[in-house]
Write a protein that holds these residues in place. Structure first.
Motif, PDB file in Angstrom:
ATOM      1  N   LEU A   1      -5.465   1.618   3.484  1.00  0.00           N
ATOM      2  CA  LEU A   1      -4.869   0.348   3.899  1.00  0.00           C
ATOM      3  C   LEU A   1      -3.553   0.574   4.631  1.00  0.00           C
ATOM      4  CD1 LEU A   1      -4.886  -2.745   3.846  1.00  0.00           C
ATOM      5  CD2 LEU A   1      -3.790  -2.620   1.577  1.00  0.00           C
ATOM      6  N   PHE A   2      -2.757   1.516   4.165  1.00  0.00           N
ATOM      7  CA  PHE A   2      -1.474   1.784   4.812  1.00  0.00           C
ATOM      8  C   PHE A   2      -1.673   2.308   6.242  1.00  0.00           C
ATOM      9  CE2 PHE A   2       1.765   5.047   5.785  1.00  0.00           C
ATOM     10  CZ  PHE A   2       2.861   4.227   5.917  1.00  0.00           C
ATOM     11  N   PHE A   3      -2.558   3.267   6.424  1.00  0.00           N
ATOM     12  CA  PHE A   3      -2.772   3.815   7.762  1.00  0.00           C
ATOM     13  C   PHE A   3      -3.432   2.796   8.693  1.00  0.00           C
ATOM     14  CE2 PHE A   3      -2.387   7.959   5.542  1.00  0.00           C
ATOM     15  CZ  PHE A   3      -1.387   8.486   6.335  1.00  0.00           C
ATOM     16  N   CYS A   4      -4.239   1.919   8.126  1.00  0.00           N
ATOM     17  CA  CYS A   4      -4.809   0.854   8.957  1.00  0.00           C
ATOM     18  C   CYS A   4      -3.725  -0.103   9.443  1.00  0.00           C
ATOM     19  CB  CYS A   4      -5.868   0.100   8.167  1.00  0.00           C
ATOM     20  SG  CYS A   4      -6.579  -1.315   9.038  1.00  0.00           S
TER      21      CYS A   4
ATOM     22  N   GLY B   1      14.886   4.059  -9.985  1.00  0.00           N
ATOM     23  CA  GLY B   1      15.372   2.839 -10.617  1.00  0.00           C
ATOM     24  C   GLY B   1      15.143   1.585  -9.804  1.00  0.00           C
ATOM     25  N   TYR B   2      14.158   1.625  -8.890  1.00  0.00           N
ATOM     26  CA  TYR B   2      13.869   0.460  -8.056  1.00  0.00           C
ATOM     27  C   TYR B   2      12.811  -0.419  -8.731  1.00  0.00           C
ATOM     28  CZ  TYR B   2      16.369   2.931  -4.390  1.00  0.00           C
ATOM     29  OH  TYR B   2      17.330   3.582  -3.671  1.00  0.00           O
ATOM     30  N   CYS B   3      13.028  -1.711  -8.655  1.00  0.00           N
ATOM     31  CA  CYS B   3      12.122  -2.690  -9.255  1.00  0.00           C
ATOM     32  C   CYS B   3      11.150  -3.164  -8.190  1.00  0.00           C
ATOM     33  CB  CYS B   3      12.929  -3.850  -9.840  1.00  0.00           C
ATOM     34  SG  CYS B   3      11.942  -4.992 -10.821  1.00  0.00           S
ATOM     35  N   MET B   4       9.956  -2.557  -8.167  1.00  0.00           N
ATOM     36  CA  MET B   4       8.936  -2.883  -7.172  1.00  0.00           C
ATOM     37  C   MET B   4       7.706  -3.473  -7.850  1.00  0.00           C
ATOM     38  SD  MET B   4      10.237  -2.167  -4.288  1.00  0.00           S
ATOM     39  CE  MET B   4      11.660  -1.303  -3.655  1.00  0.00           C
ATOM     40  N   MET B   5       6.958  -4.259  -7.097  1.00  0.00           N
ATOM     41  CA  MET B   5       5.744  -4.850  -7.648  1.00  0.00           C
ATOM     42  C   MET B   5       4.755  -3.791  -8.102  1.00  0.00           C
ATOM     43  SD  MET B   5       4.496  -8.243  -5.621  1.00  0.00           S
ATOM     44  CE  MET B   5       4.696  -7.566  -3.980  1.00  0.00           C
ATOM     45  N   SER B   6       4.647  -2.708  -7.365  1.00  0.00           N
ATOM     46  CA  SER B   6       3.694  -1.662  -7.723  1.00  0.00           C
ATOM     47  C   SER B   6       4.039  -0.986  -9.037  1.00  0.00           C
ATOM     48  CB  SER B   6       3.644  -0.614  -6.609  1.00  0.00           C
ATOM     49  OG  SER B   6       4.923  -0.033  -6.409  1.00  0.00           O
ATOM     50  N   VAL B   7       5.303  -1.079  -9.476  1.00  0.00           N
ATOM     51  CA  VAL B   7       5.739  -0.438 -10.719  1.00  0.00           C
ATOM     52  C   VAL B   7       5.667  -1.419 -11.883  1.00  0.00           C
ATOM     53  CG1 VAL B   7       7.646   0.735 -11.863  1.00  0.00           C
ATOM     54  CG2 VAL B   7       7.236   1.116  -9.432  1.00  0.00           C
TER      55      VAL B   7
ATOM     56  N   PHE C   1      -8.580  -2.121  -1.872  1.00  0.00           N
ATOM     57  CA  PHE C   1      -7.369  -1.752  -2.601  1.00  0.00           C
ATOM     58  C   PHE C   1      -7.221  -2.585  -3.870  1.00  0.00           C
ATOM     59  CE2 PHE C   1      -2.664  -2.667  -2.938  1.00  0.00           C
ATOM     60  CZ  PHE C   1      -2.362  -1.504  -3.624  1.00  0.00           C
ATOM     61  N   TYR C   2      -7.563  -3.873  -3.789  1.00  0.00           N
ATOM     62  CA  TYR C   2      -7.488  -4.735  -4.964  1.00  0.00           C
ATOM     63  C   TYR C   2      -8.528  -4.350  -6.015  1.00  0.00           C
ATOM     64  CZ  TYR C   2      -8.123  -8.913  -7.821  1.00  0.00           C
ATOM     65  OH  TYR C   2      -8.248  -9.771  -8.872  1.00  0.00           O
ATOM     66  N   ARG C   3      -9.709  -3.943  -5.577  1.00  0.00           N
ATOM     67  CA  ARG C   3     -10.779  -3.623  -6.515  1.00  0.00           C
ATOM     68  C   ARG C   3     -10.624  -2.223  -7.134  1.00  0.00           C
ATOM     69  NH1 ARG C   3     -16.505  -2.690  -3.906  1.00  0.00           N
ATOM     70  NH2 ARG C   3     -15.355  -0.783  -3.375  1.00  0.00           N
ATOM     71  N   ASP C   4     -10.341  -1.219  -6.299  1.00  0.00           N
ATOM     72  CA  ASP C   4     -10.294   0.165  -6.784  1.00  0.00           C
ATOM     73  C   ASP C   4      -8.949   0.518  -7.411  1.00  0.00           C
ATOM     74  OD1 ASP C   4     -12.845   0.320  -5.794  1.00  0.00           O
ATOM     75  OD2 ASP C   4     -12.245   1.308  -3.919  1.00  0.00           O
ATOM     76  N   ALA C   5      -7.876   0.048  -6.795  1.00  0.00           N
ATOM     77  CA  ALA C   5      -6.515   0.303  -7.317  1.00  0.00           C
ATOM     78  C   ALA C   5      -6.246   1.793  -7.480  1.00  0.00           C
ATOM     79  CB  ALA C   5      -6.304  -0.422  -8.644  1.00  0.00           C
ATOM     80  N   ASP C   6      -6.560   2.571  -6.444  1.00  0.00           N
ATOM     81  CA  ASP C   6      -6.305   4.008  -6.493  1.00  0.00           C
ATOM     82  C   ASP C   6      -5.531   4.424  -5.243  1.00  0.00           C
ATOM     83  OD1 ASP C   6      -8.264   3.613  -4.652  1.00  0.00           O
ATOM     84  OD2 ASP C   6      -9.680   5.068  -5.467  1.00  0.00           O
ATOM     85  N   ARG C   7      -5.165   5.678  -5.200  1.00  0.00           N
ATOM     86  CA  ARG C   7      -4.377   6.181  -4.080  1.00  0.00           C
ATOM     87  C   ARG C   7      -5.188   6.249  -2.792  1.00  0.00           C
ATOM     88  NH1 ARG C   7       0.511   8.612  -5.405  1.00  0.00           N
ATOM     89  NH2 ARG C   7       0.916   8.821  -7.648  1.00  0.00           N
ATOM     90  N   SER C   8      -6.465   6.528  -2.906  1.00  0.00           N
ATOM     91  CA  SER C   8      -7.284   6.634  -1.699  1.00  0.00           C
ATOM     92  C   SER C   8      -7.366   5.298  -0.968  1.00  0.00           C
ATOM     93  CB  SER C   8      -8.683   7.124  -2.073  1.00  0.00           C
ATOM     94  OG  SER C   8      -9.519   7.164  -0.952  1.00  0.00           O
TER      95      SER C   8
ATOM     96  N   ALA D   1       0.831  -1.207   0.000  1.00  0.00           N
ATOM     97  CA  ALA D   1       0.000   0.000   0.000  1.00  0.00           C
ATOM     98  C   ALA D   1       0.866   1.257   0.000  1.00  0.00           C
ATOM     99  CB  ALA D   1      -0.923  -0.002   1.218  1.00  0.00           C
ATOM    100  N   LEU D   2       1.981   1.219   0.710  1.00  0.00           N
ATOM    101  CA  LEU D   2       2.885   2.366   0.712  1.00  0.00           C
ATOM    102  C   LEU D   2       3.527   2.575  -0.649  1.00  0.00           C
ATOM    103  CD1 LEU D   2       4.542   4.571   2.211  1.00  0.00           C
ATOM    104  CD2 LEU D   2       6.182   2.766   2.795  1.00  0.00           C
ATOM    105  N   SER D   3       3.988   1.513  -1.276  1.00  0.00           N
ATOM    106  CA  SER D   3       4.665   1.637  -2.566  1.00  0.00           C
ATOM    107  C   SER D   3       3.713   2.028  -3.691  1.00  0.00           C
ATOM    108  CB  SER D   3       5.362   0.315  -2.917  1.00  0.00           C
ATOM    109  OG  SER D   3       4.407  -0.721  -3.083  1.00  0.00           O
ATOM    110  N   TRP D   4       2.421   1.768  -3.512  1.00  0.00           N
ATOM    111  CA  TRP D   4       1.460   2.132  -4.566  1.00  0.00           C
ATOM    112  C   TRP D   4       1.404   3.652  -4.752  1.00  0.00           C
ATOM    113  CZ3 TRP D   4      -0.915  -0.992  -7.968  1.00  0.00           C
ATOM    114  CH2 TRP D   4      -1.931  -0.439  -8.744  1.00  0.00           C
TER     115      TRP D   4
END
Length: 442
Positions: A409-412, A339-345, A397-404, A326-329
């Motif tokens: 999820l991150f703060f939770c 130049g980091y290879c992350m799942m979110s990218v 988070f899986y359904r909407d896939a947005d920053r909100s 959630a943070l990396s999203w």
């Protein structure tokens, strides 16, 4: 002359002269014409006479058509003429006393004006050169002057003090969950040694990632990126934390805990840090790094690697995926620039799927706690609401896939882990219950 006498006298009909010419005297036409011209020359009939007769006719026979004279308006004089006339009418003569000149002669004023112009041009040129010099200095790499008062804050940011505090709290939770009597001295040594090992690992991590952190908005203000401290000082600080920390865990606690601490530093600095620019497997390696501190707390209390230690490590391992994904999203642009290879990218769909899976895995791991004789059966029940809530946010988070949704999820996840560990500690099985159970089996 006889012909002129025979002609009748001229008659005036309303201002016009007409000469009566009888029919038999047509032959005498030239004589009559000459007589008419003589009369005209004699009486001098002009256009003024005709105009006068016309005005007399109009005034006598048709008085309604008579024109009325209008008073003439005063001529409007131009402004400059009016001022001239006013000045002529009212002339005031005043005597002006001689006044000493306030300004120097024209030559001196010219010299002063030239001097001022030269000075102003010189000042502008100096300012321009100063601005260019400052811009050049800003573009150049330079080391900032270090003050002793700022050193503790700089070292705290170098060691990521908040992350270090989270690592120490999870190690403390593992120590407290161990089924042994609480030893305060061992607890303090474990906490200090784990904190020093975490500070060393974070410092080395920042030392290796200076060129990449400078491209990210989240990390561009780190001490090494800004040049607040030298790389030599950062490496010296990491060594001064790692050596006492590992020695304290090995000699003060037990060799197993010291070995886990040394392995965690190696895994974080030599495996996880370079893999961040190579493959998305770095996320799973980083989750293992975060799962080791509670195991270290358990081994520090018991001296052995039991199922309870693996359960605590599994809870920390699964919790890190919804937390970090959630943070990396929200930091995908930063990770791309760095130049980091992350799942979110590179694999955004996988990033969201993995987050939901590990949210659901927390429910299963909480259910395994009473089965492994770590907590009572109350723990799965009272921890179910918060586990369901984080799973719901993971599904959002899986359904909407947005920053909100990722931010929620991150703060939770920030309050979910402390709450879960606190509930686990309150539902911990007492040492007496375990002794009674061991006696029954024996």
């Amino acid at each position: 002359m006889s012909a002129a006498r025979r002609c009748g006298p001229p008659r005036a009909l309303t201002g016009l002269f007409v000469w009566h010419l009888p029919k038999p005297a047509v032959r005498q036409m030239p004589c009559k014409f000459m007589h008419c011209c003589g009369v005209v020359n004699k009486r001098w009939i002009t256009f003024q006479h005709l105009n006068f007769l016309k005005r007399m006719y109009v005034t006598q026979y048709n008085k309604d058509l008579s024109q009325q004279a209008k008073p003439k308006s005063d001529p409007v004089a131009p402004p400059f003429l009016e001022k001239k006339h006013l000045g002529q009418e009212k002339t005031v003569i005043r005597e002006i006393r001689p006044v000493s000149p306030l300004h120097p002669p024209s030559s001196e004023t010219l010299n002063r004006n030239e001097f001022k112009a030269v000075n102003s041009a010189a000042v502008v040129e100096d300012l321009a050169t100063a601005v260019r010099a400052e811009s050049k200095e800003e573009k150049q790499w330079k080391e900032m002057k270090l003050q002793l008062d700022d050193l503790p804050g700089i070292l705290a940011r170098l060691s990521k003090i908040k992350l270090t505090a989270l690592v120490v709290s999870t190690a403390s939770a593992g120590f407290a969950m161990a089924p042994v009597p609480f030893d305060l001295t061992c607890f303090l040594l474990t906490s200090i040694g784990t904190g020093l090992a975490s500070c060393a690992a974070n410092s080395i991590n920042q030392f290796f990632e200076v060129p990449f952190d400078s491209n990210m908005n989240r990390t561009k203000n780190r001490p090494l990126v800004r040049g607040q401290i030298s790389p030599l000082l950062a490496v010296s600080f990491a060594a001064s934390c790692a050596v006492p920390g590992i020695a304290l865990l090995t000699l003060g606690v037990n060799p197993l805990t010291g070995a886990l601490g040394a392995f965690n530093i190696f895994l974080y600095t030599c495996c996880y840090t370079p893999m961040k620019r190579m493959s998305i497997i770095n996320t799973w390696v980083g989750a293992v790094v975060g799962a080791i501190p509670p195991i270290m707390g358990w081994t520090a209390a018991t001296g052995s690697l039991d199922a309870g230690a693996l359960l605590l490590g599994g809870i920390l391992y699964s919790w890190q995926f919804p937390h970090f994904n959630a943070l990396s999203w929200g930091l995908r642009e930063d990770y791309s620039r760095g130049g980091y290879c992350m799942m979110s990218v590179t694999h955004p769909a996988m990033c969201r799927r993995v987050a939901v899976r590990h949210c659901l895995a927390l429910i299963g791991l909480s259910t395994m706690a009473p089965i492994l004789d770590v907590t009572t059966w109350n723990f799965p029940l009272i921890s179910l609401p918060i586990n369901l809530y984080i799973s719901y946010l993971g599904f959002r988070f899986y359904r909407d896939a947005d920053r909100s949704s990722s931010r929620k999820l991150f703060f939770c996840s920030l309050w979910h882990l402390p709450m879960l560990l606190l509930l686990m500690l309150t539902c911990k099985k007492s040492l007496l219950e375990k002794e009674d159970k061991s006696e029954l089996f024996s």
